[in-house]
Motif scaffolding. Structure first.
Motif, PDB file in Angstrom:
ATOM      1  N   LYS B  16      13.469  25.642  50.336  1.00 39.29           N
ATOM      2  CA  LYS B  16      14.196  26.788  50.898  1.00 39.29           C
ATOM      3  C   LYS B  16      15.613  26.431  51.350  1.00 39.29           C
ATOM      4  CE  LYS B  16      10.244  29.580  52.379  1.00 39.29           C
ATOM      5  NZ  LYS B  16       9.118  28.653  52.303  1.00 39.29           N
ATOM      6  N   GLU B  17      15.941  25.139  51.381  1.00 41.68           N
ATOM      7  CA  GLU B  17      17.311  24.777  51.731  1.00 41.68           C
ATOM      8  C   GLU B  17      18.221  24.926  50.506  1.00 41.68           C
ATOM      9  OE1 GLU B  17      16.559  21.432  55.238  1.00 41.68           O
ATOM     10  OE2 GLU B  17      17.395  20.846  53.295  1.00 41.68           O
ATOM     11  N   PHE B  47      19.726  25.135  29.723  1.00 41.66           N
ATOM     12  CA  PHE B  47      21.077  25.529  30.115  1.00 41.66           C
ATOM     13  C   PHE B  47      21.022  26.405  31.358  1.00 41.66           C
ATOM     14  CE2 PHE B  47      25.287  26.969  30.118  1.00 41.66           C
ATOM     15  CZ  PHE B  47      25.310  28.358  30.135  1.00 41.66           C
ATOM     16  N   LEU B  48      21.858  26.078  32.350  1.00 44.60           N
ATOM     17  CA  LEU B  48      21.861  26.826  33.610  1.00 44.60           C
ATOM     18  C   LEU B  48      23.081  27.709  33.781  1.00 44.60           C
ATOM     19  CD1 LEU B  48      20.688  24.084  36.155  1.00 44.60           C
ATOM     20  CD2 LEU B  48      19.309  25.882  35.088  1.00 44.60           C
ATOM     21  N   GLY B  62      22.088  33.981  39.084  1.00 40.15           N
ATOM     22  CA  GLY B  62      20.925  34.011  39.972  1.00 40.15           C
ATOM     23  C   GLY B  62      21.134  33.102  41.175  1.00 40.15           C
ATOM     24  N   ARG B  63      20.223  32.130  41.347  1.00 41.45           N
ATOM     25  CA  ARG B  63      20.340  31.215  42.496  1.00 41.45           C
ATOM     26  C   ARG B  63      21.321  30.078  42.251  1.00 41.45           C
ATOM     27  NH1 ARG B  63      16.352  28.184  43.653  1.00 41.45           N
ATOM     28  NH2 ARG B  63      15.235  28.369  41.666  1.00 41.45           N
ATOM     29  N   SER B  80      20.805  27.815  45.658  1.00 37.49           N
ATOM     30  CA  SER B  80      20.451  28.421  46.942  1.00 37.49           C
ATOM     31  C   SER B  80      18.928  28.542  47.048  1.00 37.49           C
ATOM     32  CB  SER B  80      21.091  29.795  47.065  1.00 37.49           C
ATOM     33  OG  SER B  80      20.587  30.650  46.057  1.00 37.49           O
ATOM     34  N   ALA B  81      18.439  28.512  48.261  1.00 38.79           N
ATOM     35  CA  ALA B  81      17.004  28.733  48.525  1.00 38.79           C
ATOM     36  C   ALA B  81      16.136  27.941  47.546  1.00 38.79           C
ATOM     37  CB  ALA B  81      16.673  30.212  48.439  1.00 38.79           C
ATOM     38  N   SER B  82      16.227  26.622  47.631  1.00 39.91           N
ATOM     39  CA  SER B  82      15.553  25.767  46.648  1.00 39.91           C
ATOM     40  C   SER B  82      14.039  25.991  46.639  1.00 39.91           C
ATOM     41  CB  SER B  82      15.877  24.302  46.923  1.00 39.91           C
ATOM     42  OG  SER B  82      15.480  23.951  48.233  1.00 39.91           O
TER      43      SER B  82
END
Lengths: 113, 114
Positions: B16-17, B47-48, B62-63, B80-82
């Protein structure tokens, strides 16, 4: 699923032998790239084809060769295999030569014994 | 010659970090693209996100976001929000205009702890 298909997934062979790795690019992609990933060398570019023609060569050994066929699938041939050729071989494809992303297949893990 | 440097061989983050993976690059070409890929333990390369050198805004997917600082030649990936599923190797890569190959960094192994 990237849409790039590589076969086989795993290959175990002996030193001195010859193998062929196969790649089908994503539908519509004209460029095919081959990369080798080993623990000590990281991801190394081997060779690129665009619409059947060789476009760029990287750190590809003379024992290795590749081609892209009229249906755009590609094959990477590795001969006189050595223990050090054991690696994960990736094929990737992209739409153009420009700054479009490369989409990778799941790789072929080659083990030379 | 083009070069990508990823200085963090491994990172450990609580679930969540947010996490930032560092990437610096070196090129004298004004036109280039920067890419991030994720490689889970299963081996595939995913691919991100992509950032072009002339893009005015930082890329987001997205994140994932890319913190692009052109003057510093850095292209850090921010997640974000791992999530536990983010545990993987992450590779930064670059291709300059006119060149064919994508040049990769050595990667950062990210581990998300529950």
């Amino acid at each position: 699923d990237s849409g790039v298909t590589q076969t086989p997934k795993h290959l175990i062979t002996a030193t001195g032998q010859r193998v062929t790795l196969r790649c089908s690019p994503r539908s519509g992609d004209l460029s095919v790239y081959w990369y080798q990933q080993s623990l000590d060398q990281g991801l190394q570019f081997l060779i690129q084809y665009y619409n059947g023609e060789e476009r760029a060569k990287g750190n590809i050994l003379e024992r290795f060769s590749a081609q892209q066929f009229p249906d755009l699938h590609s094959e990477l041939n590795l001969s006189s295999l050595e223990l050090g050729d054991s690696a994960l071989y990736f094929c990737a494809s992209s739409v153009t030569d420009g700054n479009s992303p490369l989409h990778f297949g799941n790789g072929t893990r080659l083990t030379v014994t | 010659a083009q070069k990508i440097t990823q200085t963090q061989p491994g990172m450990f983050v609580q679930e969540k970090e947010a996490v930032t993976l560092d990437c610096t690059y070196d090129t004298s070409d004004p036109s280039y693209g920067l890419f991030w890929y994720k490689q889970p333990s299963s081996g595939e390369m995913i691919f991100l996100i992509y950032q072009g050198s002339y893009d005015q805004q930082n890329a987001t997917e997205g994140r994932y976001s890319l913190n692009f600082q052109k003057a510093r030649k850095s292209a850090n990936l921010v997640i974000s929000a791992s999530q536990l599923g983010d545990s993987a190797m992450y590779f930064c890569a670059m291709r300059v205009q006119g060149a064919q190959k994508l040049v990769f960094g050595q990667g950062t192994r990210l581990t998300i702890n529950p």
